[in-house]
Design a protein around this motif. Sequence first.
Motif, PDB file in Angstrom:
ATOM      1  N   ASN A   1     -75.712  99.460  38.683  1.00 43.65           N
ATOM      2  CA  ASN A   1     -75.408 100.526  39.632  1.00 43.65           C
ATOM      3  C   ASN A   1     -73.926 100.897  39.564  1.00 43.65           C
ATOM      4  O   ASN A   1     -73.052 100.127  39.967  1.00 43.65           O
ATOM      5  CB  ASN A   1     -75.779 100.072  41.048  1.00 43.65           C
ATOM      6  CG  ASN A   1     -75.702 101.209  42.047  1.00 43.65           C
ATOM      7  OD1 ASN A   1     -74.802 102.033  42.013  1.00 43.65           O
ATOM      8  ND2 ASN A   1     -76.663 101.244  42.951  1.00 43.65           N
TER       9      ASN A   1
ATOM     10  N   TYR B   1     -83.808 102.813  40.493  1.00 49.09           N
ATOM     11  CA  TYR B   1     -82.363 102.696  40.281  1.00 49.09           C
ATOM     12  C   TYR B   1     -82.043 102.087  38.921  1.00 49.09           C
ATOM     13  O   TYR B   1     -81.080 101.322  38.772  1.00 49.09           O
ATOM     14  CB  TYR B   1     -81.702 101.875  41.399  1.00 49.09           C
ATOM     15  CG  TYR B   1     -81.739 102.551  42.756  1.00 49.09           C
ATOM     16  CD1 TYR B   1     -81.269 103.846  42.919  1.00 49.09           C
ATOM     17  CD2 TYR B   1     -82.230 101.886  43.876  1.00 49.09           C
ATOM     18  CE1 TYR B   1     -81.291 104.477  44.157  1.00 49.09           C
ATOM     19  CE2 TYR B   1     -82.262 102.506  45.121  1.00 49.09           C
ATOM     20  CZ  TYR B   1     -81.795 103.795  45.253  1.00 49.09           C
ATOM     21  OH  TYR B   1     -81.823 104.413  46.481  1.00 49.09           O
TER      22      TYR B   1
ATOM     23  N   SER C   1     -80.002 108.477  42.562  1.00 44.97           N
ATOM     24  CA  SER C   1     -78.683 107.914  42.249  1.00 44.97           C
ATOM     25  C   SER C   1     -78.129 108.602  41.010  1.00 44.97           C
ATOM     26  O   SER C   1     -78.884 109.108  40.174  1.00 44.97           O
ATOM     27  CB  SER C   1     -78.751 106.404  42.023  1.00 44.97           C
ATOM     28  OG  SER C   1     -79.360 106.111  40.780  1.00 44.97           O
TER      29      SER C   1
ATOM     30  N   ASP D   1     -74.260 109.900  44.894  1.00 43.85           N
ATOM     31  CA  ASP D   1     -73.193 108.898  44.825  1.00 43.85           C
ATOM     32  C   ASP D   1     -71.845 109.542  44.537  1.00 43.85           C
ATOM     33  O   ASP D   1     -70.852 109.199  45.136  1.00 43.85           O
ATOM     34  CB  ASP D   1     -73.422 107.809  43.755  1.00 43.85           C
ATOM     35  CG  ASP D   1     -74.525 106.830  44.116  1.00 43.85           C
ATOM     36  OD1 ASP D   1     -74.706 106.575  45.320  1.00 43.85           O
ATOM     37  OD2 ASP D   1     -75.205 106.351  43.195  1.00 43.85           O
TER      38      ASP D   1
END
Length: 337
Positions: A74, A221, A248, A277
């Motif tokens: 991430n 994700y 994301s 994000d």
Amino acid sequence: MKTPVTSVDVARLAQVSQSAVSRTFTPGASVAEATRAKVLAAARKLGYRPNAHARSLITGRSRIIGLVLSYFENLFISVAMEQLARRLQRDGYHILMFVADLHNADELIGEVLQYNVDGIVLADATLSSTLAGLCADSDIPVVLFNRVMSSSIDSTVSSVRSDNVEGGRLVAAHFVGQGKRRIAYIAGQEESSTNLERERGFREELARHGQRIFARAVGNYNQSEARHATHELFGLSGERPDAVFVASDHMAFSVMDVLRHELGLRVPEEVCVVGYDDVPQAQWQSYQLSTVRQSVPDMVEAAVGLLHGYLRDADQPQPAKDVVVPVELILRASSPA
């Protein structure tokens, strides 16, 4: 064997009290600049190094914050945790990092507590109410970063997250305003609070305009799974989505690569893409990704503020707090205004 230099030796050479030496090497402690300068000069001359372990035995504080991560892919969490670590270090804290199994930190919490940490930050991970209670019983504050406890009855764990519901609404309103009618969604981890909230806001805003999600797939994700999700949504014959909200940014990059380089679709002419994000890579010329910006500085300050509040008032019961940070839709070439 050479006799170790002590704070008494430093105090004697600097001609100050031993408590002045202690305050000089205690982050945040009050000491006159002239005294600090004399102590540091004496410490350098003698080769003195303060013993953090010994100080923790005296103060009862280790000045260590346990940071629990579930995975490193991430991009947003990587950026946020670097800023959080630097911010805590400025305040004299040290970071001890642990890597948990995907999104569940229960098995690690017992190990973290063995290190006498002053607090715990869980980033992209969560824990059960039972383990949260164990931390509370041990007087260890826990802050969830970019997450919220799944159980609404638990009142021992604080959280910091962006306004995910509003973020989803902003994306839906943007697509509707562009006249899009076949609007798709690529979800993150299905049961994560971030995904649930983003999708809820997205669906609610579409419904307010008489629309619903045209197609949906799950990317968890994960860039590889986001690639498969893109093929699932766009690789079939018939009508394709004309816009896609990706939960994301790091999934959105994979989505854009597949659309342009594997399926031969033009972004944004044939399909608009919006992520979530606003990681630094979103501004790269090859992507120019429209996205919902989470304010990392504001989220970091909120997390640090929660930890400081708990540690400062450790003798008084502190209710859990849920801090929600505002978001902003940033429009770039992948889905322009």
